[in-house]
Design a protein around this motif. Structure first.
Motif, short mmCIF file in Angstrom:
data_model
loop_
_atom_site.label_atom_id
_atom_site.label_comp_id
_atom_site.label_asym_id
_atom_site.label_seq_id
_atom_site.Cartn_x
_atom_site.Cartn_y
_atom_site.Cartn_z
N UNK A 138 -37.23 -35.44 -21.25
CA UNK A 138 -37.81 -35.95 -22.25
C UNK A 138 -38.73 -34.91 -23.01
N UNK A 139 -38.26 -34.31 -23.90
CA UNK A 139 -39.19 -33.21 -24.72
C UNK A 139 -39.72 -33.92 -25.97
N UNK A 140 -40.84 -33.43 -26.26
CA UNK A 140 -41.74 -34.04 -27.47
C UNK A 140 -43.02 -33.42 -27.58
N UNK A 141 -43.49 -33.55 -28.64
CA UNK A 141 -45.00 -33.08 -28.84
C UNK A 141 -46.06 -33.88 -27.90
N UNK A 142 -47.25 -33.07 -27.62
CA UNK A 142 -48.14 -33.77 -27.05
C UNK A 142 -48.50 -35.13 -27.79
N UNK A 143 -49.01 -36.08 -26.80
CA UNK A 143 -49.38 -37.20 -27.64
C UNK A 143 -48.30 -38.23 -28.12
N UNK A 187 -35.58 -42.97 -7.63
CA UNK A 187 -35.60 -42.50 -8.87
C UNK A 187 -37.07 -41.71 -8.80
N UNK A 188 -37.05 -40.57 -9.69
CA UNK A 188 -38.31 -39.73 -9.58
C UNK A 188 -38.59 -39.25 -11.05
N UNK A 189 -39.88 -39.59 -11.28
CA UNK A 189 -40.37 -39.06 -12.81
C UNK A 189 -41.55 -38.02 -12.35
N UNK A 190 -41.26 -36.85 -13.07
CA UNK A 190 -42.15 -35.60 -12.95
C UNK A 190 -42.94 -35.43 -14.29
N UNK A 191 -44.01 -35.30 -14.32
CA UNK A 191 -45.15 -35.21 -15.57
C UNK A 191 -45.92 -33.97 -15.26
N UNK A 192 -45.66 -32.60 -15.57
CA UNK A 192 -44.77 -32.36 -16.60
C UNK A 192 -43.97 -30.77 -16.45
N UNK A 193 -43.19 -30.62 -17.03
CA UNK A 193 -42.18 -29.63 -16.71
C UNK A 193 -43.00 -28.24 -17.00
N UNK A 194 -44.00 -28.34 -17.92
CA UNK A 194 -44.92 -27.05 -18.34
C UNK A 194 -45.49 -26.62 -17.23
N UNK A 195 -46.12 -27.42 -16.23
CA UNK A 195 -46.97 -27.16 -15.26
C UNK A 195 -46.27 -26.54 -13.95
N UNK A 246 -40.69 -34.94 -18.05
CA UNK A 246 -41.39 -34.89 -19.02
C UNK A 246 -41.62 -33.33 -19.59
N UNK A 247 -41.41 -32.76 -20.72
CA UNK A 247 -41.60 -31.62 -21.13
C UNK A 247 -42.50 -31.48 -22.43
N UNK A 248 -43.46 -30.97 -22.54
CA UNK A 248 -44.46 -30.82 -24.14
C UNK A 248 -44.01 -29.76 -24.76
N UNK A 249 -43.21 -30.04 -25.84
CA UNK A 249 -43.06 -29.07 -26.79
C UNK A 249 -44.21 -28.45 -27.19
N UNK A 250 -44.19 -26.77 -27.30
CA UNK A 250 -45.36 -26.35 -27.54
C UNK A 250 -44.94 -26.13 -29.11
N UNK A 302 -39.00 -20.77 -29.10
CA UNK A 302 -38.09 -19.92 -28.15
C UNK A 302 -37.64 -20.99 -26.96
N UNK A 303 -36.22 -21.16 -26.89
CA UNK A 303 -35.71 -21.84 -25.70
C UNK A 303 -35.28 -23.17 -26.09
N UNK A 304 -35.45 -23.76 -27.57
CA UNK A 304 -35.31 -24.78 -27.69
C UNK A 304 -34.24 -24.93 -28.65
#
Length: 194
Positions: A33-38, A141-149, A183-187, A192-194
């Motif tokens: 799930x990719x989107x802006x912070x907030x 089932x697993x939720x990981x918050x967040x991919x960027x870390x 979860x992945x926070x779009x920078x 790059x890579x999107x």
């Protein structure tokens, strides 16, 4: 010959509308799930995690940035409608919000099939360390918050590292037959890579 049908466990997205319009979550899925912070990714995922836990699925919500207490506090604060300004100056929080906060925090801690885990302090968030936590809990089932870390190797491009990590997550989900929702926070300003 007898036909044998093998069904994966099915998981809910939490609403009838999503259930009818979004593909089902199956045991071998990696969902990003990719989107802006907030934008509400974490809140949405936590709601889906809660609904699956209430349905009897064993759910792990793994935060790479908060510990268990911070996870409960964040969602209880959101539920109670306590603003960031109120949280900074807790004297301004009215009794109704305080009561709602305390009630929700206790409720979150009491959900039988929901396992809230913060990533251990001082441990690098390598995929193998993340996988060790998942295997220890043994969830459905697993939720990981967040991919960027998730720790990235130095000397490689961000794009290459995202592909490597995504590949490792996908292989784990397929091998262990446990869906991962990450979860992945779009920078901002970085495409790059999107």
């Amino acid at each position: 010959d007898k036909d044998v049908f093998v069904y994966d466990k099915m998981f809910t997205w939490g609403t009838d509308s999503f259930y009818c319009t979004i593909s089902a979550i199956l045991a071998h899925h990696l969902i990003m799930l990719i989107g802006d912070t907030g934008a509400g990714k974490t809140t949405f995922c936590f709601s889906v995690a809660m609904k699956n836990a209430i349905e009897g699925k064993k759910v792990l919500f793994l935060s790479l940035e908060m510990d268990e207490e911070e996870i409960c506090t964040r969602f209880a604060r959101s539920y109670a409608g306590i603003t960031k300004a109120e949280w900074r100056d807790k004297k301004t929080i009215n009794e109704t919000k305080k009561s709602a906060f305390n009630r929700k925090k206790q409720e979150l801690k009491g959900v039988q099939n929901l396992f809230l885990k913060g990533f251990p302090k001082g441990v690098e968030a390598l995929t193998e360390n993340i996988f060790a936590i998942i295997l220890e809990v043994n969830p459905d089932l697993v939720f990981i918050d967040n991919f960027d870390l998730i720790a990235k190797a130095s000397g490689r491009s961000e794009y290459d590292e995202q592909n490597r990590i995504s590949g490792e997550l996908m292989r784990f989900a397929q091998t262990e037959r446990v869906p991962l929702i990450v979860m992945h926070h779009k920078k901002k300003g970085n495409t790059e890579g999107t």
